[in-house]
Design a protein around this motif. Structure first.
Motif, PDB file in Angstrom:
ATOM      1  N   ASP A 162      44.211 -47.386 -47.474  1.00  0.00           N
ATOM      2  CA  ASP A 162      44.608 -48.768 -47.235  1.00  0.00           C
ATOM      3  C   ASP A 162      43.342 -49.593 -47.076  1.00  0.00           C
ATOM      4  N   ASP A 196      46.056 -50.936 -51.816  1.00  0.00           N
ATOM      5  CA  ASP A 196      46.075 -49.481 -51.697  1.00  0.00           C
ATOM      6  C   ASP A 196      45.498 -48.864 -52.958  1.00  0.00           C
ATOM      7  N   HIS A 244      53.220 -48.952 -44.986  1.00  0.00           N
ATOM      8  CA  HIS A 244      52.238 -48.813 -43.922  1.00  0.00           C
ATOM      9  C   HIS A 244      52.866 -49.100 -42.573  1.00  0.00           C
TER      10      HIS A 244
END
Length: 320
Positions: free
Chosen positions: A214, A225, A274
């Motif tokens: 990330d 990403d 995420h």
């Protein structure tokens, strides 16, 4: 022996069941042994089938929010076709083979976050009852353990681990969910990436290691990403310099940020993934190479075993 649950679907006075697993953690692709212990109820019955369900608590993503559910990873038939007499005891020993992709729940005795269990299902005269749920501990394969330890040796710190419903395109994934292990970078790389997410797709011949970075957003750039896939052999694990191997993987992943942002490759049906798994931020000392391990809601491993029934309570199993 105190049996855990009277099988409600079979009526008052029906048989009771208790499943006892072998002590210690199992391994992905390894054997799981134990006994299903039955006690007859108020009348003789014929047990048509005894099944064990490997179930997992998973995260599911919608358009705007996440929720949790239960998914069946594997179903095993371990017995059936016998008469259980009134108030009689009957024991059915079993040995089953876990899927190679079974998620890891602990490392060096410390709970990582994912919750797995074995649910016993009894079928009698067409009636089916799911019975009690027993906590299942799963340790890492040697290659998985060596790779995670290498991250620690290189200065990376464990953050959390969770299970995601969905498939990773381009891999040999067989189960309906995959495990994400979130790892924080050392200070020297913190300017480039927020975190590293590692997924193991295990098979008899080795591992697919999916590493997603990330990227940290800059003043004039957006975060993004990058996803890279690597392989590792089971039989070569003892001879591999894992610090050097993982360091080479990470250099390739981080270097990918310097070119252009690749779109996420996880999940056929969802995008941004995420998030923190259970217990993010809590740490337990003592894991190899100084890796900090998150615990579920501050609970120690023994409490996790006590609470697993509550974790699955009220959820309907989803065949996947």
């Amino acid at each position: 022996m105190v049996f855990k649950k009277l099988l409600g679907a079979l009526g008052v006075g029906g048989p009771s069941v208790d499943t006892v697993l072998q002590p210690g953690p199992a391994l992905p692709g390894g054997f799981l042994s134990g006994e299903v212990r039955l006690r007859g109820g108020g009348s003789d019955v014929t047990v048509d089938r005894i099944s064990l369900l490997l179930v997992a608590r998973v995260e599911r993503e919608g358009q705007e929010e996440e929720d949790e559910g239960t998914v069946v990873l594997e179903r095993f038939t371990v017995g059936g076709g016998f008469r259980l007499a009134e108030e009689a005891d009957h024991t059915v020993p079993f040995t089953v083979t876990l899927p190679w992709e079974t998620p890891i729940t602990e490392l060096h005795g410390q709970h990582l976050g994912p919750v797995l269990g074995i649910r016993t299902e009894l079928e009698i005269a067409g009636a089916r009852d799911k019975g009690d749920l027993d906590a299942l501990a799963v340790g890492p394969l040697p290659a998985q353990e060596a790779i995670l330890e290498a991250f620690g040796q290189l200065g990376y710190a464990f953050r959390s681990a969770d299970l995601e419903l969905g498939h990773i395109r381009g891999t040999g994934q067989q189960l309906p969910c995959y495990q994400e292990i979130e790892i924080l970078p050392p200070a020297g790389h913190a300017h480039a990436v927020n975190e590293i997410e590692v997924t193991f797709i295990a098979a008899p011949g080795g591992l697919e290691v999916v590493i997603e970075a990330d990227k940290r957003a800059g003043l004039f750039t957006e975060g993004h990403d990058t996803v890279h896939r690597f392989t590792a052999s089971h039989h070569a694990a003892p001879q591999t310099d894992w610090n050097a191997q993982v360091d080479a993987w990470l250099k390739e992943v981080i270097a990918g940020h310097e070119s252009h942002g690749a779109p996420p490759s996880y999940g056929d049906e969802h995008g941004d993934r995420h998030r923190s798994g259970p217990g993010a931020g809590a740490v337990v000392a003592g894991v190899a190479a100084g890796v900090a391990v998150g615990v579920v809601g501050g609970m120690v491993a023994a409490e996790v075993v006590d609470e697993i029934g509550d974790a699955f309570e009220g959820e309907e199993d989803e065949e996947g």
